[in-house]
Design an enzyme around this catalytic site. Sequence first.
Site, mmCIF file in Angstrom:
data_model
loop_
_atom_site.group_PDB
_atom_site.id
_atom_site.type_symbol
_atom_site.label_atom_id
_atom_site.label_comp_id
_atom_site.label_asym_id
_atom_site.label_seq_id
_atom_site.Cartn_x
_atom_site.Cartn_y
_atom_site.Cartn_z
ATOM 1 N N CYS A 278 44.838 54.813 36.024
ATOM 2 C CA CYS A 278 44.571 53.583 36.783
ATOM 3 C C CYS A 278 43.303 52.932 36.212
ATOM 4 O O CYS A 278 42.270 53.591 36.111
ATOM 5 C CB CYS A 278 44.404 53.894 38.267
ATOM 6 S SG CYS A 278 45.838 54.747 38.970
ATOM 7 N N GLU B 216 34.226 67.656 40.000
ATOM 8 C CA GLU B 216 33.264 67.321 41.043
ATOM 9 C C GLU B 216 33.889 67.400 42.429
ATOM 10 O O GLU B 216 35.086 67.197 42.601
ATOM 11 C CB GLU B 216 32.713 65.900 40.803
ATOM 12 C CG GLU B 216 31.868 65.839 39.541
ATOM 13 C CD GLU B 216 31.308 64.453 39.219
ATOM 14 O OE1 GLU B 216 30.194 64.387 38.703
ATOM 15 O OE2 GLU B 216 31.997 63.444 39.466
#
Length: 369
Positions: A132, A108
């Site tokens: 993360c 994206e």
Amino acid sequence: MTGSLPLVFEPPKRAMPPTHLADLDPAGRRAAVTDLGLPTFRADQLARHYYGRFEADTAAMTDLPAAVRERLGAALLPALVTPVTELSCDDGATRKTLWAGYDGTRAESVLMGYPDRATVCVSSQAGCGMACPFCATGQGGLRRNLSTGEIVEQVRQAAAAVRDGVLGEPARLSNVVFMGMGEPLANYRRVVDAVRRITEPAPDGLGISARGVTVSTVGLVPAIERLTGEGLAVTLAVSLHTPDDELRDTLVPVNTRWKVAEVLTAARRYADVTGRRVSIEYALIRDVNDHPWRADLLGKLLAKHLTTRLVHVNLIPLNPTPGSEWDASPRPVQDEFVRRVQAAGVACTVRDTRGREIAAACGQLAADS
Ligand code: SAH
């Protein structure tokens, strides 16, 4: 590296896309054109269309003989980034593109219009291996690196769209931030080559000022050191998220390899050599990293390692991601955090959270829609 670390630095071996004009430096594109049996001046002609006019359709390059157009297009301008879905919000000022690579890989990009600038946020990898826990991209793991051509194509398409008035009035794309999917410094060579193509003037690149380009990293110290030597005046952003190693080991797992102090030392070197202020990114998470003492420690550490002159803190109110219980901090807590960092003499601003309702905000890119 410690044995049990759930990190993938090297992506699974997947074939990279076919060679694209944007993968090549000037000598490389001339050699490619010679290999096609064409005179070298055709290479620069093609590059002027591509970089100077954001044109990737050789059918529109009417100064090229028809037979040459087809050959050059097939060999050097394969369709690498094909938009699949476009979503917009903020009255059209934030636009997310889900696109497919030549092999169906999805990623994206997000285009954002502001009164004084237009910024595209690009992906450097399909997925991300940094894991993360608050980031949607990090939850899916790494699929593959993007090629230089795939990165430059995201920018070229955004530049053409901005010129054609997709954000309202026709305008110029002024900023490129490597803050989409992926860890740019884990795809080092391709990202640095892309930065050169983005910043060099036409016919060698898109001519976007290096001052308008930001490379954001979790803090891969050797790669920051290498970047320091590239002679690029891009802004370095470091995703710190907390000043203490204990919490950072869990929020940014690569911290178990390179500690806060090492990351800040490398960032300081970058700032000294390039003269550019380093951005420190800090996603503020309610009751996780938003404590007053952390704000004080952050201000103190940054003032010490980077000096107040060479650093700027960007607070990002946490954007919700599917399945996570974490939330943004309440406004008074956020205000107090800003106040305390500023009290240490360190510049600190809160980033506007564009694109939340279309899952286009920081940390929400998952390429699953
Ligand atoms: N891998 C690079 C590039 C990603 S940039 C890096 O980590 O720097 C995207 C920024 O958004 C990073 O600072 C990232 O930590 C932050 N981010 C990730 N998830 C987020 C979330 N849910 N809310 C707010 N910021 C987030």
